[in-house]
Write an enzyme that holds these catalytic residues in place. Structure first.
Site, PDB file in Angstrom:
ATOM      1  N   PRO A 294     -14.398 -13.667   5.744  1.00 30.34           N
ATOM      2  CA  PRO A 294     -13.567 -12.477   5.943  1.00 30.34           C
ATOM      3  C   PRO A 294     -12.082 -12.825   5.861  1.00 30.34           C
ATOM      4  O   PRO A 294     -11.649 -13.855   6.391  1.00 30.34           O
ATOM      5  CB  PRO A 294     -13.950 -12.024   7.356  1.00 30.34           C
ATOM      6  CG  PRO A 294     -14.516 -13.216   8.036  1.00 30.34           C
ATOM      7  CD  PRO A 294     -15.002 -14.167   6.990  1.00 30.34           C
ATOM      8  N   GLY A 295     -11.329 -12.009   5.187  1.00 26.45           N
ATOM      9  CA  GLY A 295      -9.881 -12.210   5.119  1.00 26.45           C
ATOM     10  C   GLY A 295      -9.184 -11.014   5.733  1.00 26.45           C
ATOM     11  O   GLY A 295      -8.603 -11.084   6.816  1.00 26.45           O
ATOM     12  N   ARG A 296      -9.327  -9.877   5.041  1.00 29.75           N
ATOM     13  CA  ARG A 296      -8.664  -8.644   5.464  1.00 29.75           C
ATOM     14  C   ARG A 296      -8.933  -8.298   6.927  1.00 29.75           C
ATOM     15  O   ARG A 296      -8.014  -7.928   7.665  1.00 29.75           O
ATOM     16  CB  ARG A 296      -9.166  -7.499   4.576  1.00 29.75           C
ATOM     17  CG  ARG A 296      -8.433  -6.190   4.781  1.00 29.75           C
ATOM     18  CD  ARG A 296      -9.179  -5.033   4.099  1.00 29.75           C
ATOM     19  NE  ARG A 296      -9.504  -5.304   2.721  1.00 29.75           N
ATOM     20  CZ  ARG A 296      -8.738  -5.027   1.681  1.00 29.75           C
ATOM     21  NH1 ARG A 296      -7.565  -4.445   1.884  1.00 29.75           N
ATOM     22  NH2 ARG A 296      -9.110  -5.318   0.450  1.00 29.75           N
ATOM     23  N   TYR A 337      -3.453   0.207  -5.900  1.00 30.51           N
ATOM     24  CA  TYR A 337      -4.774   0.766  -5.572  1.00 30.51           C
ATOM     25  C   TYR A 337      -4.693   2.172  -4.964  1.00 30.51           C
ATOM     26  O   TYR A 337      -5.685   2.653  -4.420  1.00 30.51           O
ATOM     27  CB  TYR A 337      -5.502  -0.117  -4.535  1.00 30.51           C
ATOM     28  CG  TYR A 337      -5.348  -1.595  -4.696  1.00 30.51           C
ATOM     29  CD1 TYR A 337      -5.899  -2.262  -5.792  1.00 30.51           C
ATOM     30  CD2 TYR A 337      -4.677  -2.351  -3.737  1.00 30.51           C
ATOM     31  CE1 TYR A 337      -5.770  -3.637  -5.918  1.00 30.51           C
ATOM     32  CE2 TYR A 337      -4.548  -3.730  -3.866  1.00 30.51           C
ATOM     33  CZ  TYR A 337      -5.090  -4.355  -4.958  1.00 30.51           C
ATOM     34  OH  TYR A 337      -4.964  -5.715  -5.078  1.00 30.51           O
ATOM     35  N   CYS A 364      13.486   0.005  -8.532  1.00 31.39           N
ATOM     36  CA  CYS A 364      13.772   0.900  -9.653  1.00 31.39           C
ATOM     37  C   CYS A 364      12.484   1.233 -10.377  1.00 31.39           C
ATOM     38  O   CYS A 364      12.229   0.704 -11.477  1.00 31.39           O
ATOM     39  CB  CYS A 364      14.754   0.241 -10.606  1.00 31.39           C
ATOM     40  SG  CYS A 364      16.400   0.330  -9.952  1.00 31.39           S
TER      41      CYS A 364
END
Ligand code: LLP
Length: 434
Positions: A294-296, A337, A364
């Site tokens: 797991p990361g998020r 996303y 910009c």
């Protein structure tokens, strides 16, 4: 907002994170500022590690450091007994410089360079996850020259369709990652790697995608992988001692996402553990050492980004823009996303929303938006706003676009704050320019 002890609105309507008032952090460190709740990260690591231990037994949580990589995070997760997943020489180097134990590192990537493979072998990275024939050949040569017998996994694609943004789906048949089980290509690659003198094939890896809430996707992955392990045993007598099922657990960002408490996240691990234990018994397999990445979910909800409101532009009867002092250079996820975020007026969080705003960055570029259709009280220049759940894939995906400075990262815990990453300067920006 998904409140908890270390993330709340106090009586005066101020956002508080890790026991520190957001306004005080903004005063001390300036904005834009990434703030990370260290206690939350530690709690997630320990809940995951404990659940894996209790519900499954032999295994390892390997924090997917692509979500947020800097020396301090490797120190924190290491102190919690968690391993790491890395995807580049840069992440290996950062972990190394933080004193991270290399045997607890799992190295991924669909196109690892020769330099990266050399570094991984030299520094004794625990597992290298192969994703192509030529990579296996090159790595074998490196290991032969170094007199090393390198533990490896092969990335396979189990063909599980997960419901998430198509850019972060990774196990569809046309994915650039892994060898397809269905097409027979995974089996061929396994036999190829098995024939290599200096590669010790320990098992397989899959990762079905990211920001996935549906538990049945993970259950399906367990079943497809164990079916394949059984087929390999029956047909070739191959039995693997390791199984790596990747990460991908969904987190709360905004209305519509499940509000999970710390303990609820353990459910992902429990479901996988339960299904895998059942599958190995039913299919007559040896119980593999289980790696989850797991990361998020370890760092995502730990993060809050603070910005100062700059120009406010009202296009009559059309839109109200708030421009902030950050943007896609510190958080490109809306641009990439159409990601959704929750925005809080950090000093006036108890006031009734009055207007619908679009939060725009300072780059910009028209697509430089952080969040759309956000209801806030009437905002003024100089107000402080907080964007929640920015701990994952924000700092790690930041850039110096338009030569903006990447904001510093501050860790907060028990009412105290300190830099994890210092602010950039304009000198840093031109450092490598000739
Ligand atoms: N393991 C492997 C092999 C992966 O490719 C990933 C994520 C993970 C583990 C961790 O997945 P997590 O638990 O963080 O969902 N930039 C995108 C996310 C890309 C994820 C890539 N791989 C975003 O901002 O949503």
């Amino acid at each position: 907002m998904n409140e908890r002890k270390t993330l709340k609105i106090n009586q005066d309507g101020h956002l508080e994170i890790g026991g520190v008032i957001a306004r005080d952090l903004a005063k001390e460190y300036g904005t834009p500022l990434y703030v990370m709740d260290q206690q939350y990260i530690e709690d997630m690591c320990s809940i995951y590690a404990k659940t894996l231990q209790d519900e499954y037994g032999d295994g390892m949580i390997a924090y997917a450091s692509k979500a947020f990589s800097c020396k301090e995070i490797y120190r924190i997760v290491n102190a919690m007994g968690v391993g790491a997943d890395v995807v580049s020489g840069g992440e290996i180097y950062t972990a190394l410089k933080a004193g991270f134990p290399m045997e607890k590192v799992c190295f991924h990537g669909n196109n690892k360079t020769l330099q990266e493979l050399n570094l991984a072998v030299k520094e004794k990275v625990g597992l290298i996850v192969l994703d192509s024939y030529s990579e296996a050949d090159i790595l074998n040569d490196i290991c032969k020259n170094a007199g090393v017998f390198q533990k490896v996994l092969i990335r396979v694609n189990p063909g599980v369709e997960a419901h998430t943004h198509h850019f972060i789906q990774t196990a569809n048949i046309d994915s650039k990652f892994g060898f397809s089980i269905v097409s027979g290509e995974a089996e061929e690659m396994i036999l190829h790697v098995k024939s290599k003198s200096n590669l010790d094939l320990q098992g397989l890896h899959c990762h079905i995608g990211s920001q996935i809430f549906e538990q049945k996707s993970f259950v399906l992955a367990v079943n497809k992988m164990t079916d394949f392990y059984k087929m390999l045993k029956d047909r070739h007598g191959i039995e693997f001692p390791v199984l790596n099922l990747g990460g991908g657990f969904g987190i709360w960002y905004a209305d519509g996402d499940a509000k999970k408490k710390l303990n609820d996240y353990a459910e992902y691990i429990k479901i996988i553990a339960k299904e895998l234990k059942k599958a190995v018994v039913e299919k007559g397999l040896i119980k593999p050492f289980l790696i989850l990445e797991p990361g998020r979910s370890i760092v995502g909800e730990a993060g809050v980004t603070l910005y100062t409101v700059g120009r406010i532009k009202t296009i009559r009867d059309v839109k109200n823009y708030i421009a902030i002092d950050g943007g896609m250079f510190d958080n490109p996820r809306f641009a990439l996303y159409q990601a959704k975020y929750t925005v809080i007026p950090a000093e006036r969080a108890k006031e009734t929303p009055a207007l619908k705003y679009t939060i725009a960055g300072k780059c910009c570029e028209s697509g430089d938006i952080i969040a759309e259709d956000v209801y806030l009280p009437n905002m003024n220049e100089g107000d402080l706003i907080a964007v929640l759940s920015t701990g994952a894939y924000n700092y790690s995906m930041s850039s110096n676009y338009n030569r903006n400075l990447i904001p510093p990262v501050v860790m907060v815990k028990d009412g105290k704050s300190r830099y994890a990453v210092k602010p950039q300067t304009y000198e840093d920006i031109i450092r490598n320019d000739i």
